[in-house]
Design a protein around this motif. Structure first.
Motif, PDB file in Angstrom:
ATOM      1  N   SER A  11      18.611  18.888  34.788  1.00 22.88           N
ATOM      2  CA  SER A  11      17.095  19.338  35.253  1.00 22.88           C
ATOM      3  C   SER A  11      17.489  20.729  35.797  1.00 22.88           C
ATOM      4  O   SER A  11      17.124  22.179  35.382  1.00 22.88           O
ATOM      5  CB  SER A  11      15.875  18.943  36.046  1.00 22.88           C
ATOM      6  OG  SER A  11      15.122  19.326  36.619  1.00 22.88           O
ATOM      7  N   LEU A  12      18.517  20.639  37.108  1.00 26.87           N
ATOM      8  CA  LEU A  12      18.797  21.931  37.475  1.00 26.87           C
ATOM      9  C   LEU A  12      19.624  22.528  36.732  1.00 26.87           C
ATOM     10  O   LEU A  12      19.257  24.112  37.188  1.00 26.87           O
ATOM     11  CB  LEU A  12      19.725  20.601  39.178  1.00 26.87           C
ATOM     12  CG  LEU A  12      20.184  21.599  39.768  1.00 26.87           C
ATOM     13  CD1 LEU A  12      20.821  21.186  40.747  1.00 26.87           C
ATOM     14  CD2 LEU A  12      21.783  22.318  39.188  1.00 26.87           C
ATOM     15  N   VAL A  13      20.322  22.378  36.307  1.00 23.13           N
ATOM     16  CA  VAL A  13      21.363  23.268  35.298  1.00 23.13           C
ATOM     17  C   VAL A  13      19.786  24.428  34.244  1.00 23.13           C
ATOM     18  O   VAL A  13      20.000  26.007  33.683  1.00 23.13           O
ATOM     19  CB  VAL A  13      22.255  22.384  34.488  1.00 23.13           C
ATOM     20  CG1 VAL A  13      22.262  24.155  33.141  1.00 23.13           C
ATOM     21  CG2 VAL A  13      23.651  22.380  34.577  1.00 23.13           C
ATOM     22  N   ARG A  35      26.944  16.473  43.438  1.00 20.27           N
ATOM     23  CA  ARG A  35      26.613  17.212  44.222  1.00 20.27           C
ATOM     24  C   ARG A  35      27.463  18.485  44.076  1.00 20.27           C
ATOM     25  O   ARG A  35      27.214  19.417  44.919  1.00 20.27           O
ATOM     26  CB  ARG A  35      27.654  16.140  45.158  1.00 20.27           C
ATOM     27  CG  ARG A  35      28.081  17.082  46.807  1.00 20.27           C
ATOM     28  CD  ARG A  35      29.025  16.017  47.403  1.00 20.27           C
ATOM     29  NE  ARG A  35      30.433  16.300  46.514  1.00 20.27           N
ATOM     30  CZ  ARG A  35      31.588  15.516  46.907  1.00 20.27           C
ATOM     31  NH1 ARG A  35      31.753  14.519  48.081  1.00 20.27           N
ATOM     32  NH2 ARG A  35      32.479  15.502  46.184  1.00 20.27           N
ATOM     33  N   ASP A  36      28.163  17.854  43.379  1.00 13.26           N
ATOM     34  CA  ASP A  36      29.642  19.452  43.249  1.00 13.26           C
ATOM     35  C   ASP A  36      28.671  20.534  42.240  1.00 13.26           C
ATOM     36  O   ASP A  36      28.834  22.092  43.133  1.00 13.26           O
ATOM     37  CB  ASP A  36      30.815  18.978  42.132  1.00 13.26           C
ATOM     38  CG  ASP A  36      31.244  18.457  43.088  1.00 13.26           C
ATOM     39  OD1 ASP A  36      31.245  18.699  44.812  1.00 13.26           O
ATOM     40  OD2 ASP A  36      32.868  17.866  43.392  1.00 13.26           O
ATOM     41  N   LEU A  37      27.985  20.410  41.766  1.00 13.17           N
ATOM     42  CA  LEU A  37      27.225  20.950  41.027  1.00 13.17           C
ATOM     43  C   LEU A  37      25.877  21.829  41.588  1.00 13.17           C
ATOM     44  O   LEU A  37      25.964  22.477  41.660  1.00 13.17           O
ATOM     45  CB  LEU A  37      26.389  20.190  39.700  1.00 13.17           C
ATOM     46  CG  LEU A  37      25.141  21.433  38.447  1.00 13.17           C
ATOM     47  CD1 LEU A  37      26.590  22.137  37.577  1.00 13.17           C
ATOM     48  CD2 LEU A  37      24.917  20.117  37.897  1.00 13.17           C
ATOM     49  N   ARG A  38      25.292  20.737  42.237  1.00 13.60           N
ATOM     50  CA  ARG A  38      24.402  21.414  43.185  1.00 13.60           C
ATOM     51  C   ARG A  38      25.302  22.348  44.562  1.00 13.60           C
ATOM     52  O   ARG A  38      24.577  23.682  44.646  1.00 13.60           O
ATOM     53  CB  ARG A  38      23.594  20.404  43.989  1.00 13.60           C
ATOM     54  CG  ARG A  38      22.642  19.924  43.492  1.00 13.60           C
ATOM     55  CD  ARG A  38      22.294  18.525  44.069  1.00 13.60           C
ATOM     56  NE  ARG A  38      21.388  18.098  43.766  1.00 13.60           N
ATOM     57  CZ  ARG A  38      20.300  16.351  43.859  1.00 13.60           C
ATOM     58  NH1 ARG A  38      21.655  15.911  45.063  1.00 13.60           N
ATOM     59  NH2 ARG A  38      19.802  16.195  43.263  1.00 13.60           N
ATOM     60  N   VAL A  39      26.263  22.814  45.022  1.00 13.08           N
ATOM     61  CA  VAL A  39      27.207  23.497  45.563  1.00 13.08           C
ATOM     62  C   VAL A  39      27.701  24.604  44.689  1.00 13.08           C
ATOM     63  O   VAL A  39      26.425  26.300  45.543  1.00 13.08           O
ATOM     64  CB  VAL A  39      28.537  22.404  46.017  1.00 13.08           C
ATOM     65  CG1 VAL A  39      28.793  23.754  47.048  1.00 13.08           C
ATOM     66  CG2 VAL A  39      27.835  21.812  47.139  1.00 13.08           C
ATOM     67  N   THR A  40      27.380  24.448  44.349  1.00 17.69           N
ATOM     68  CA  THR A  40      28.264  25.353  43.262  1.00 17.69           C
ATOM     69  C   THR A  40      26.777  26.686  42.300  1.00 17.69           C
ATOM     70  O   THR A  40      27.728  27.523  42.672  1.00 17.69           O
ATOM     71  CB  THR A  40      28.813  25.682  41.323  1.00 17.69           C
ATOM     72  OG1 THR A  40      30.101  24.127  41.934  1.00 17.69           O
ATOM     73  CG2 THR A  40      28.990  25.855  41.043  1.00 17.69           C
ATOM     74  N   TRP A  41      25.603  25.832  41.947  1.00 17.80           N
ATOM     75  CA  TRP A  41      24.697  26.780  42.341  1.00 17.80           C
ATOM     76  C   TRP A  41      24.025  27.279  43.362  1.00 17.80           C
ATOM     77  O   TRP A  41      23.678  28.479  42.792  1.00 17.80           O
ATOM     78  CB  TRP A  41      23.876  25.823  40.950  1.00 17.80           C
ATOM     79  CG  TRP A  41      23.416  26.017  39.679  1.00 17.80           C
ATOM     80  CD1 TRP A  41      24.425  24.657  38.807  1.00 17.80           C
ATOM     81  CD2 TRP A  41      24.196  26.957  38.304  1.00 17.80           C
ATOM     82  NE1 TRP A  41      24.631  25.064  37.426  1.00 17.80           N
ATOM     83  CE2 TRP A  41      24.149  26.740  37.083  1.00 17.80           C
ATOM     84  CE3 TRP A  41      23.516  28.538  39.090  1.00 17.80           C
ATOM     85  CZ2 TRP A  41      24.174  27.364  36.153  1.00 17.80           C
ATOM     86  CZ3 TRP A  41      23.227  29.215  38.000  1.00 17.80           C
ATOM     87  CH2 TRP A  41      23.363  28.335  36.672  1.00 17.80           C
ATOM     88  N   LYS A  42      24.083  26.686  44.456  1.00 23.42           N
ATOM     89  CA  LYS A  42      23.603  27.537  45.306  1.00 23.42           C
ATOM     90  C   LYS A  42      24.394  28.408  45.588  1.00 23.42           C
ATOM     91  O   LYS A  42      23.737  29.750  46.369  1.00 23.42           O
ATOM     92  CB  LYS A  42      23.930  25.718  46.224  1.00 23.42           C
ATOM     93  CG  LYS A  42      22.567  25.085  47.126  1.00 23.42           C
ATOM     94  CD  LYS A  42      21.105  25.676  46.955  1.00 23.42           C
ATOM     95  CE  LYS A  42      19.997  24.532  47.143  1.00 23.42           C
ATOM     96  NZ  LYS A  42      18.672  25.502  47.904  1.00 23.42           N
TER      97      LYS A  42
END
Length: 363
Positions: free
Chosen positions: A231-233, A339-346
């Motif tokens: 969903s985030l991606v 967690r890493d995915l959220r940091v990357t997209w942030k």
């Protein structure tokens, strides 16, 4: 006038006398019948007793007949048992002789210390169930070596050079020739070298295969963190495309794909767009995003305001692409990856915010 006035009195009396005489005759017959009733009952009872005795005699005759058959069968069994025992005795004698012959056969020096005792070798030969396997001298010699190797394997606690030499010597021995694999297996099993068994095979029905497939699907349910990643991606990537298309069109015009994609090594993306239609960035992957944003001219004109250098853009897009591939293509994707995915997209979000308008026109 009486109803009997028309009858002759003498006629009535005569009829009464005749009726009385008839009744007397009936009584006399009944009395005579009573005289004979008791003897008749006794005779009938005797007859029934004779019939019962005759049936008992017939049953006794049948039992005697069955006993005679059983005795005859027992005699045949004794004869068969005697033949079997005689055959077993002969087989055991032959096996003992073959075991004695095997004791005289030479063994490789590495196996000599593990030579199987004659008594144990006889038992293993009997386990074959077919003494003809050992009629040939070659078969007997190989069986003798295989038995010794089996004893060596059972007794050795550490693999050393002697063990390796013994196995090598056994492999050089002449292998007997049999008609089937099952015979080879019986031969080696009898010698003590038990071979792995072939697995049993069972035909699966279509319904059972379908049930197993459904059970397998149940074990592949997406974990909660994978669902969140998808969903985030989905939301972030669509937003990235919108902003990237806006800033490229503002700088290079609406036909920027035709003019700029060949310059940033994105001809393959241009070809997919020409062939399939739609929005050009719908056919892009993260490598394309990185090439478009990291191209020197594009970076200097647009993206330098949001990111430090083109290498940073390429590194961030590669990280986002790798995490997206792991979450969307059934690869290993852990909560730490989320967690890493959220940091990357942030991080990407911070840069994209710089590229968006600071003001809006109010009419």
């Amino acid at each position: 006038m009486s109803d009997f006035d028309g009858f002759n009195r003498h006629s009535v009396e005569d009829a009464l006398r005749r009726a009385a005489a008839g009744l007397s005759s009936i009584r006399d017959f009944q009395a005579k019948l009573d005289v004979y009733r008791s003897p008749l009952q006794q005779a009938l009872k005797q007859f029934e007793e004779q019939q019962s005795a005759q049936q008992i005699m017939l049953r006794d005759l049948d039992v005697h007949s069955r006993l005679r058959e059983m005795v005859a069968a027992a005699g045949g069994f004794r004869s068969t048992l005697s033949e079997v025992l005689a055959g077993a005795s002969e087989t055991f004698r032959e096996v003992q002789e073959r075991a004695e012959e095997a004791r005289k056969l030479s063994l490789p020096h590495t196996l000599e210390a593990f030579r199987t005792p004659t008594s144990d070798l006889s038992v293993r030969m009997l386990a074959l169930g077919n003494a003809r396997m050992l009629e040939s001298q070659t078969h007997l010699d190989f069986f003798n070596q295989a038995s010794a190797l089996s004893d060596m394997i059972d007794s050795v606690r550490r693999i050393n050079h002697g063990f390796s030499d013994a196995v090598s010597a056994f492999r050089q021995a002449q292998l007997p020739v049999f008609d089937s694999l099952s015979t080879y297996r019986s031969f080696f099993d009898g010698a003590g070298l038990v071979l792995p068994r072939w697995p049993k095979v069972r035909l699966l029905s279509a319904a059972e295969k379908r049930r197993r497939f459904r059970d397998r699907l149940k074990t592949k349910t997406e974990p909660a963190h994978v669902k969140r990643a998808k969903s985030l991606v989905h939301r972030y990537e669509l937003t990235l495309r919108d902003i990237l298309d806006d800033v490229m069109a503002r700088e290079y015009g609406e036909d920027w794909p035709d003019a700029r994609l060949p310059l940033c090594d994105c001809k393959d993306l241009l070809g997919k767009w020409k062939k399939r239609g739609g929005d050009v960035l719908e056919h892009a992957d993260y490598a394309h995003y990185g090439r478009i944003m990291g191209h020197p001219d594009h970076f200097a004109a647009i993206f330098a305001n949001a990111f430090a250098d083109p290498e940073m853009v390429l590194s961030i897009m590669k990280a986002a692409g790798d995490l997206r591939a792991a979450s969307h293509h059934g690869r290993s994707f852990t909560p730490e990856d989320l967690r890493d995915l959220r940091v990357t997209w942030k991080t990407i979000e911070s840069g994209l915010l710089v590229l968006t308008d600071d003001y809006e026109i109010i009419v």
